[in-house]
Structure formats: C-alpha cells, structure tokens
Design a protein around this motif. Structure first.
Motif, PDB file in Angstrom:
ATOM      1  N   ASP A 108       1.321  -1.279   0.272  1.00 59.60           N
ATOM      2  CA  ASP A 108       0.338   0.010  -0.100  1.00 59.60           C
ATOM      3  C   ASP A 108       0.868   1.027  -0.670  1.00 59.60           C
ATOM      4  OD1 ASP A 108      -1.580   1.737   0.557  1.00 59.60           O
ATOM      5  OD2 ASP A 108      -2.753   1.470   2.073  1.00 59.60           O
ATOM      6  N   PRO A 109       0.858   1.641  -1.151  1.00 55.45           N
ATOM      7  CA  PRO A 109       1.505   3.220  -1.082  1.00 55.45           C
ATOM      8  C   PRO A 109       1.375   4.086  -0.103  1.00 55.45           C
ATOM      9  CG  PRO A 109       1.057   2.246  -3.788  1.00 55.45           C
ATOM     10  CD  PRO A 109      -0.049   1.625  -2.220  1.00 55.45           C
ATOM     11  N   ASN A 110       0.058   4.230   0.562  1.00 54.50           N
ATOM     12  CA  ASN A 110       0.024   5.391   1.436  1.00 54.50           C
ATOM     13  C   ASN A 110       0.881   4.584   2.934  1.00 54.50           C
ATOM     14  OD1 ASN A 110      -1.349   6.722   0.280  1.00 54.50           O
ATOM     15  ND2 ASN A 110      -3.105   5.393  -0.035  1.00 54.50           N
ATOM     16  N   ASP A 135      15.600   4.057 -13.779  1.00 53.55           N
ATOM     17  CA  ASP A 135      14.266   4.399 -14.281  1.00 53.55           C
ATOM     18  C   ASP A 135      13.142   3.859 -14.581  1.00 53.55           C
ATOM     19  OD1 ASP A 135      12.412   4.700 -16.247  1.00 53.55           O
ATOM     20  OD2 ASP A 135      14.020   5.962 -18.119  1.00 53.55           O
ATOM     21  N   GLY A 136      12.841   3.944 -13.947  1.00 53.33           N
ATOM     22  CA  GLY A 136      10.799   2.971 -13.387  1.00 53.33           C
ATOM     23  C   GLY A 136       9.958   3.082 -14.370  1.00 53.33           C
ATOM     24  N   GLU A 188       5.831   5.147  -7.000  1.00 54.57           N
ATOM     25  CA  GLU A 188       4.711   4.601  -5.436  1.00 54.57           C
ATOM     26  C   GLU A 188       5.128   3.213  -5.884  1.00 54.57           C
ATOM     27  OE1 GLU A 188       3.300   6.680  -4.024  1.00 54.57           O
ATOM     28  OE2 GLU A 188       2.346   8.449  -4.796  1.00 54.57           O
ATOM     29  N   THR A 189       4.936   2.587  -6.476  1.00 51.65           N
ATOM     30  CA  THR A 189       4.680   0.952  -5.832  1.00 51.65           C
ATOM     31  C   THR A 189       6.256   0.256  -6.027  1.00 51.65           C
ATOM     32  OG1 THR A 189       2.760   0.810  -6.889  1.00 51.65           O
ATOM     33  CG2 THR A 189       4.057  -0.719  -6.785  1.00 51.65           C
ATOM     34  N   LEU A 190       7.030   0.612  -6.942  1.00 49.88           N
ATOM     35  CA  LEU A 190       8.444   0.727  -6.710  1.00 49.88           C
ATOM     36  C   LEU A 190       9.291   0.754  -5.754  1.00 49.88           C
ATOM     37  CD1 LEU A 190      10.411  -0.439  -8.561  1.00 49.88           C
ATOM     38  CD2 LEU A 190      10.717   1.832 -10.148  1.00 49.88           C
TER      39      LEU A 190
END
Length: 300
Positions: A108-110, A135-136, A188-190
């Motif tokens: 969860d990026p939050n 680089d994402g 956010e996920t990477l």
C-alpha cells in the motif's frame, strides 16, 4: 494576447480505497461518455489512474466533478494544453491492480513508499556521484529519453521489476536510490518494492517526469531525449533548455532519432524508433521479413 489551445490532456492518479470499485467504474464510464472526453482510466479497489483529453470546457467540468467527490477532492491533476484530442477512444476499466505487479507481498503506497523529492531536490540529487538512478519505466520508454546516468531497466513490463531488482541491484542496497517514472504512479509501487527488498534509502521524483519538465526552475535539465507517453502524441519534450539532445537510435541504422512508429505489418505492429531515411527505405516495416510476409499476404 496568449494563445489558448482548444483541448487539454489531464493526467492523474490517487491511491485511495474505493468501495465497490467495479460499480464505481461503470458509473464513471457513463459520466465520461456523457461529458464527451476520451482517454484511458483504470479503477481498482486501491484507487484510480487516468489520462484523458477533452475541450477546455469538458476538462474543467471533469475536474470540478472529481474535486467534488470526497475521495478525490485533493487529487493532483496535471494539465497539458493540446491542439486536439490525445486519444481516439474512451476506456474506463476496473482492474485488480492500478499498476500490474503481481508481487508476493501486497504493498500500500500510503503505508510504504519512498521519500518524495521536488523537481529541484531531484535535480540536486542527480548531480551527486554516490546515487543510483533507476528508471521505473519499460526499456523502450528509456530508449526514447531518460535522466542522465540513469540505469536502463531490462524489463518489457512493470511486473518484471522485482526479479530485475534481485538480479541486478543486490550490491547497491546501501546506496541512495533515486527512482522516477512518467507521472509518479509506478514509483509509488516501485519504491515500496525496493524498501521491501531491503533497500533503506529510497526516494522518488514526486509527480514524475511530467512535473519535472514543467518546473520553472529546473526546466527539465538533465533529462535527455523525449518522454514516451501512452497516447496519440507518443513523445513529449521535457528539457526546455538548449541542453536538449536526442538519445534515441534508429532501429535500422543507429542514427539519432526520436520518432517512434508501428511496423506497417498488421501482424507485427512492433513499435520502433526510426529515422526519416530508414522509414522511407523500409516503408515503415521493422524487418525485411515483415515487409516480405505482409506483401505476400496482400498479393494472395
């Protein structure tokens, strides 16, 4: 008098729990159809991610509508002016994940994500000798344009990143890691994956390359080439200074180019970089085999 373009392109995302997201997606599709906007909007239980185009009036109405919704009232919406629609159709689809990762741990990026850097902070960090810049995005996006000294990911889809990280970055876990992507959502996920994999000092470019290119201070400096976008524009200039250079290389001859085309063969449609001379010479085909096979089918 300032020339105002008749269309706008909106880019946005927000990680927020959406109850009954499939029903919300259906309702949102009907609203967008009535409004007349076009684009690609993904809706999941974990949030929303969209890029759409419309007239100034349509996009103003859309932003007002979204900001009146309690879940999206504070959502950041990036705006690009345009001469025309950036999409041919409208897609509003429910998905299991906003960014397809299929990771072994739900992130969860939050709750878990990297430190957010403003364009000015990111620009300053880029000039350090002791940072690792990742680089994402996918490899073909990197090939069109990227931040100077960034590592090119050998991935064709985002879900390949965890394996790529384990195979290529184990010896830099103690380094400062900078990540970036188009609009910010993939990072956010990477960054969550990197932190979960044992990296400790991880940051992301807040707002992505899109925000970086609009910043009046950095003006896109240290981004070489153009930014790949998933709409009819295909590429967007980021570096607004005279330092702007072409980094893309022609699929056929390696000459500098920033033009992406789809292979003329309908059974291939490989998107590849091509210079003007080779586009004419090869009639838009990515290989001689594609040209031969396509012409044989058309003559049959």
């Amino acid at each position: 008098m300032e020339n105002v373009m008749p269309y706008r392109i909106l880019l946005y995302y927000k990680y927020v729990a959406i109850p009954d997201y499939e029903a919300f997606a259906a309702e949102h599709l009907e609203y967008c159809k009535q409004l007349g906007v076009k684009g690609r909007i993904l809706i999941a239980e974990e949030g929303i991610n969209g890029t759409l185009s419309g007239t100034v009036e349509q996009t103003e109405a859309y932003m007002t509508y979204m900001r009146s919704h309690p879940l999206f009232s504070d959502m950041v919406i990036k705006i690009d002016e345009s001469e025309q629609h950036a999409f041919k159709k409208l897609f509003v689809r429910p998905k299991k994940e906003l960014v397809t990762l299929r990771y072994n741990t739900k992130l969860d990026p939050n709750v878990i994500s990297g430190k957010r850097l403003t364009p000015e902070q990111f620009h300053e960090q880029l000039q350090r000798d002791d940072v690792i810049i990742i680089d994402g995005r996918n490899d073909y996006e990197y090939d069109l344009g990227h931040f100077r000294n960034a590592i090119r990911p050998t991935v064709e889809s985002f879900r390949e990143f965890p394996k790529w990280i384990r195979e290529n970055l184990q010896d830099v876990k103690d380094k400062t890691i900078l990540t970036y992507c188009t609009g910010g959502i993939r990072c956010e996920t990477l960054t969550g994956v990197l932190l979960n994999e044992g990296f400790s000092d991880v940051s992301q470019l807040d707002g992505g390359i899109t925000t970086y290119g609009k910043d009046p201070v950095v003006q896109g400096r240290l981004f070489d080439g153009k930014m790949y976008v998933f709409d009819e524009r295909i590429s967007v200039r980021i570096n607004q200074t005279d330092e702007d250079i072409i980094v893309g290389k022609c699929h056929h001859c390696d000459s500098p180019t920033d033009v992406y085309i789809n292979c003329t063969d309908d059974l291939c449609h490989l998107q590849h970089l091509v210079c003007e001379d080779c586009s004419d010479k090869h009639d838009g085909y990515c290989t001689d085999d594609c040209k031969t096979n396509d012409l044989e089918r058309k003559q049959a």
